[in-house]
Scaffold this motif. Structure first.
Motif, PDB file in Angstrom:
ATOM      1  N   THR A  71       0.822  -1.211   0.000  1.00 53.25           N
ATOM      2  CA  THR A  71       0.000   0.000   0.000  1.00 53.25           C
ATOM      3  C   THR A  71       0.855   1.259   0.000  1.00 53.25           C
ATOM      4  O   THR A  71       0.594   2.211  -0.747  1.00 53.25           O
ATOM      5  N   ALA A  72       1.900   1.266   0.829  1.00 44.50           N
ATOM      6  CA  ALA A  72       2.791   2.430   0.879  1.00 44.50           C
ATOM      7  C   ALA A  72       3.528   2.606  -0.445  1.00 44.50           C
ATOM      8  O   ALA A  72       3.679   3.733  -0.947  1.00 44.50           O
ATOM      9  N   SER A  73       3.979   1.496  -1.021  1.00 42.12           N
ATOM     10  CA  SER A  73       4.701   1.585  -2.298  1.00 42.12           C
ATOM     11  C   SER A  73       3.800   2.104  -3.409  1.00 42.12           C
ATOM     12  O   SER A  73       4.202   2.962  -4.215  1.00 42.12           O
ATOM     13  N   LEU A  74       2.578   1.596  -3.474  1.00 42.00           N
ATOM     14  CA  LEU A  74       1.644   2.010  -4.517  1.00 42.00           C
ATOM     15  C   LEU A  74       1.294   3.484  -4.373  1.00 42.00           C
ATOM     16  O   LEU A  74       1.253   4.242  -5.361  1.00 42.00           O
ATOM     17  N   GLU A  75       1.037   3.908  -3.137  1.00 38.71           N
ATOM     18  CA  GLU A  75       0.664   5.318  -2.917  1.00 38.71           C
ATOM     19  C   GLU A  75       1.782   6.252  -3.351  1.00 38.71           C
ATOM     20  O   GLU A  75       1.543   7.265  -4.016  1.00 38.71           O
TER      21      GLU A  75
ATOM     22  N   THR B  54      14.139   6.149 -11.712  1.00 41.18           N
ATOM     23  CA  THR B  54      13.245   6.194 -10.557  1.00 41.18           C
ATOM     24  C   THR B  54      11.890   5.569 -10.847  1.00 41.18           C
ATOM     25  O   THR B  54      11.386   4.759 -10.068  1.00 41.18           O
ATOM     26  N   ALA B  55      11.278   5.922 -11.968  1.00 37.30           N
ATOM     27  CA  ALA B  55       9.954   5.384 -12.290  1.00 37.30           C
ATOM     28  C   ALA B  55       9.994   3.867 -12.415  1.00 37.30           C
ATOM     29  O   ALA B  55       9.086   3.158 -11.958  1.00 37.30           O
ATOM     30  N   GLU B  56      11.047   3.341 -13.037  1.00 37.02           N
ATOM     31  CA  GLU B  56      11.169   1.887 -13.189  1.00 37.02           C
ATOM     32  C   GLU B  56      11.401   1.206 -11.840  1.00 37.02           C
ATOM     33  O   GLU B  56      10.909   0.103 -11.589  1.00 37.02           O
ATOM     34  N   ILE B  57      12.178   1.864 -10.967  1.00 37.99           N
ATOM     35  CA  ILE B  57      12.393   1.315  -9.616  1.00 37.99           C
ATOM     36  C   ILE B  57      11.061   1.175  -8.897  1.00 37.99           C
ATOM     37  O   ILE B  57      10.775   0.150  -8.260  1.00 37.99           O
ATOM     38  N   PHE B  58      10.207   2.210  -9.008  1.00 36.86           N
ATOM     39  CA  PHE B  58       8.903   2.164  -8.346  1.00 36.86           C
ATOM     40  C   PHE B  58       8.019   1.063  -8.937  1.00 36.86           C
ATOM     41  O   PHE B  58       7.304   0.372  -8.219  1.00 36.86           O
ATOM     42  N   ILE B  59       8.080   0.905 -10.265  1.00 36.97           N
ATOM     43  CA  ILE B  59       7.258  -0.121 -10.906  1.00 36.97           C
ATOM     44  C   ILE B  59       7.689  -1.509 -10.442  1.00 36.97           C
ATOM     45  O   ILE B  59       6.853  -2.360 -10.100  1.00 36.97           O
ATOM     46  N   ILE B  60       9.010  -1.756 -10.433  1.00 38.07           N
ATOM     47  CA  ILE B  60       9.514  -3.065  -9.967  1.00 38.07           C
ATOM     48  C   ILE B  60       9.099  -3.310  -8.530  1.00 38.07           C
ATOM     49  O   ILE B  60       8.637  -4.401  -8.162  1.00 38.07           O
ATOM     50  N   ARG B  61       9.252  -2.282  -7.692  1.00 37.13           N
ATOM     51  CA  ARG B  61       8.913  -2.443  -6.279  1.00 37.13           C
ATOM     52  C   ARG B  61       7.430  -2.757  -6.105  1.00 37.13           C
ATOM     53  O   ARG B  61       7.062  -3.692  -5.380  1.00 37.13           O
ATOM     54  N   THR B  62       6.571  -1.997  -6.755  1.00 37.81           N
ATOM     55  CA  THR B  62       5.136  -2.201  -6.587  1.00 37.81           C
ATOM     56  C   THR B  62       4.687  -3.551  -7.132  1.00 37.81           C
ATOM     57  O   THR B  62       3.901  -4.263  -6.492  1.00 37.81           O
ATOM     58  N   LEU B  63       5.197  -3.930  -8.309  1.00 46.28           N
ATOM     59  CA  LEU B  63       4.806  -5.216  -8.892  1.00 46.28           C
ATOM     60  C   LEU B  63       5.289  -6.387  -8.049  1.00 46.28           C
ATOM     61  O   LEU B  63       4.576  -7.381  -7.874  1.00 46.28           O
ATOM     62  N   ALA B  64       6.491  -6.288  -7.508  1.00 45.84           N
ATOM     63  CA  ALA B  64       7.010  -7.364  -6.651  1.00 45.84           C
ATOM     64  C   ALA B  64       6.191  -7.464  -5.358  1.00 45.84           C
ATOM     65  O   ALA B  64       5.860  -8.567  -4.902  1.00 45.84           O
TER      66      ALA B  64
END
Length: 446
Positions: free
Chosen positions: A106-110, A196-206
């Motif tokens: 939830t925190a990562s997605l937000e 940065t955007a790709e880091i967030f995508i990887i984090r949220t998807l994982a």
């Protein structure tokens, strides 16, 4: 509003602390063993303050401290769960894992949505923008989790787990947590990125994958437990019916002995003149008449069960009082009659046996048919306190995984015929009442 002073690559620790805490509270609220009162409330508020403080001051710390700090965050959640819930440690550990990982997602997605609003939509960097993403994201995520969890757990007993099952989920979640954060630690690998955007995508998807697998793991555990309980109850029914068939022969022997004894008494009476012996013989005849009346209900299976349980009660000093119309059970399958009354009386005998004084050990059994319903009820005295959960008493035995099936078997048998069961413990009396509709054409009651 003042602009936020933040490093956009790293989600502020306070947001993770808030998500972890809200997620844990959501799982706690649905847990049947949740404690109530001011002490759990203080623990919950203390944990929120501690997580907010600790994760704020450790934000941006050296990577070498990342694992110890995250471990301490999880241990704080686990300690809060242990202090606010009554349950077995594997259960509480399992709950903490799922709550922690869902808070992480939830925190990562937000923060990813917030970053998208800043960089793509051109929204201003301030608290108002952050709240615009934070509140709806948390509301939607936790509402979705609540609905899904409610559908999976609806009407079922609390999930019983072994340490191996909880640890397996823990290891799975560690893998996905590591994948979600690998780009923050390693930047020059084939599996990481510096954008940065790709880091967030990887984090949220994982994180999403980890939460999804945890949910399906929970669903699988539910299905496995349901199949295990059904199989265990089937075996229990078969064992009880086999015991009934075996005891039927023993009771027949006892009945023949009583029959022979009546003739012996009649023979002795013809040649006895002593008043004291006559009084003794009168007493023996009265006991025989009571035995015959008690175990002649009009249903052979019930008679057999009552005769066997009466002998157990006699051995344990328990007074067994029966008012039963056995003919009212005519529409029940013989195995269900055996299971129902075997479990009812075994449960009552176990409860009455806890009383230290034999003159307090009492069991009442009633079977009647009234106004289109079959009513079956037992009452027994008991000592100590009983805690109830989902309308059933919590077992006091150490092996809770395979205990407590008696009352659940009774409930299952009643529901099989469209009936219901009500359990009550009050003023030292424990009662079980079944109400089962009689099929049309078989109701001959007044």
């Amino acid at each position: 509003m003042e602009p936020l002073k933040v490093d956009l690559l790293n989600t502020p620790g306070i947001y993770y602390a808030l998500s972890y805490w809200i997620s844990t509270m959501g799982f706690l609220y649905r847990f049947p063993g949740r404690k109530r009162g001011w002490r759990p409330f203080l623990v919950q508020m203390g944990t929120l303050l501690w997580l907010g403080f600790f994760m704020t001051i450790t934000h941006g710390a050296r990577l070498a401290l990342f694992v110890p700090f995250v471990s301490l965050d999880f241990l704080s959640i686990f300690l809060m769960v242990c202090l606010c819930c009554s349950g077995e440690l594997p259960q509480l550990f399992y709950l903490s894992i799922r709550a922690f990982m869902f808070g992480e997602l939830t925190a990562s997605l937000e923060w990813q949505l917030f970053y998208y609003g800043l960089t793509v939509l051109g929204m201003p960097l301030n608290m108002r923008t952050n709240l615009l993403f934070l509140v709806p994201t948390h509301a939607v995520m936790f509402l979705a989790a609540w609905i899904l969890e409610s559908r999976v757990d609806r009407g079922q007993e609390p999930l019983r787990l072994r340490w191996s099952e909880a640890v397996l989920l823990f290891l799975i979640q560690i893998f996905f947590y590591a994948v979600s954060n690998i780009s923050f630690v390693l930047s020059n690998t084939p599996f990481t990125t510096q954008h940065t955007a790709e880091i967030f995508i990887i984090r949220t998807l994982a994180d999403f994958a980890g939460v999804g697998i945890a949910f399906f793991y929970h669903l699988l555990m539910r299905q496995t437990q349901a199949r295990g309980e059904a199989e265990h109850m089937r075996q229990l029914l078969e064992m009880q019916y086999a015991n009934y068939r075996q005891s039927e022969e023993s009771i027949a022997v006892v009945n023949r002995k009583y029959h022979d004894l009546k003739h012996q008494i009649a023979l002795l009476r013809s040649g006895v003149r002593d008043e004291e012996k006559l009084a003794y013989l009168d007493q023996m005849e009265e006991e025989i008449r009571q035995y015959e009346a008690q175990n002649k209900t009009g249903n052979g299976i019930l008679d057999t069960i009552l005769a066997g349980k009466a002998l157990v009660c006699q051995e344990k000093g328990i007074s067994l009082n029966i008012v039963a119309d056995g003919e009212a059970l005519s529409f029940l399958h013989p195995m269900d009659v055996s299971s129902l009354f075997g479990n009812l009386l075994d449960n009552a005998i176990e409860g009455a046996s806890t009383l230290p004084e034999k003159n307090e050990r009492q069991i009442l059994l009633r079977v009647s048919r009234q106004k289109g319903f079959l009513h079956i009820g037992t009452e027994n005295r008991f000592a100590g306190e009983l805690r109830m959960r989902n309308g059933l008493p919590l077992t006091t035995k150490e092996d809770a995984v395979y205990h407590g099936f008696g009352l659940r078997s009774i409930k299952s048998a009643a529901e099989k015929y469209g009936g219901s069961m009500r359990v009550r413990a009050r003023n030292g009396w424990f009662s079980v009442n079944l109400l089962i509709p009689v099929p049309a054409g078989q109701d001959h009651s007044g």
